[in-house]
Design an enzyme around this catalytic site. Sequence first.
Site, PDB file in Angstrom:
ATOM      1  N   GLY A 126       0.804  -1.207   0.000  1.00  0.00           N
ATOM      2  CA  GLY A 126       0.000   0.000   0.000  1.00  0.00           C
ATOM      3  C   GLY A 126       0.839   1.260   0.000  1.00  0.00           C
ATOM      4  O   GLY A 126       1.325   1.716  -1.038  1.00  0.00           O
ATOM      5  N   CYS A 127       1.031   1.841   1.183  1.00  0.00           N
ATOM      6  CA  CYS A 127       1.693   3.129   1.282  1.00  0.00           C
ATOM      7  C   CYS A 127       3.184   3.088   0.955  1.00  0.00           C
ATOM      8  O   CYS A 127       3.736   4.069   0.471  1.00  0.00           O
ATOM      9  CB  CYS A 127       1.455   3.717   2.668  1.00  0.00           C
TER      10      CYS A 127
END
Length: 207
Positions: free
Chosen positions: A149-150
């Site tokens: 994700g991030c």
Amino acid sequence: MSDNLDANYAGVYNNRIGFGKKPALVLIDFVEAYFDPECDLYADVEDELASAIRLVEIARAKGIPVIYTNVVYNKTGFNGGRFFQKAKPLRHMVEGSPLGAWAKGLAPAENELVVSKQYPSAFFGTSLSSTLTAAGIDSVILTGLTTSGCVRASCVDACSYGFIPIVVADACGDRHEAPHNANLFDMNAKYADVVSEQEVSEYMNSL
């Protein structure tokens, strides 16, 4: 087409950029939500946090800038847009939530930058790129949660903004090893050099 993944990519996507001359260490979203078994964001990432903390100690000793990111929303979630709408566990990241606090053992020093964001990338909608450029930083050593994700979003944007992305595999974690490994593989193929904690520690200590 080869059934073996490494053989399929060999000679095509196995180039390395190498380390930069002036790095910053970035710790992405190491917050309590990922460490609390009662939270739906929980992941088994204690070892990854320990790895990141060891790198912080080296960075501080060597004068390498340390930057932390977190995700913080208005109590209504209004500034979270489609990301907040899609990913329901982000409700734990509203301002004032104890699950948004730094993970145990992690405490930014007064001279260390905290970048609060609303979207996956540490760069999107923040001043991080301008800050790094003004400081003459040419590379970012990325650690954090989650890999798929991030961390990945920050890696791609770091590459797009012209910084050398160095992703520390031992200091990045995810909910499951499948997306973790797949994203490490893909980042290493196309955007970043994925390295071990030992390799990046030796580099940092050499500066």
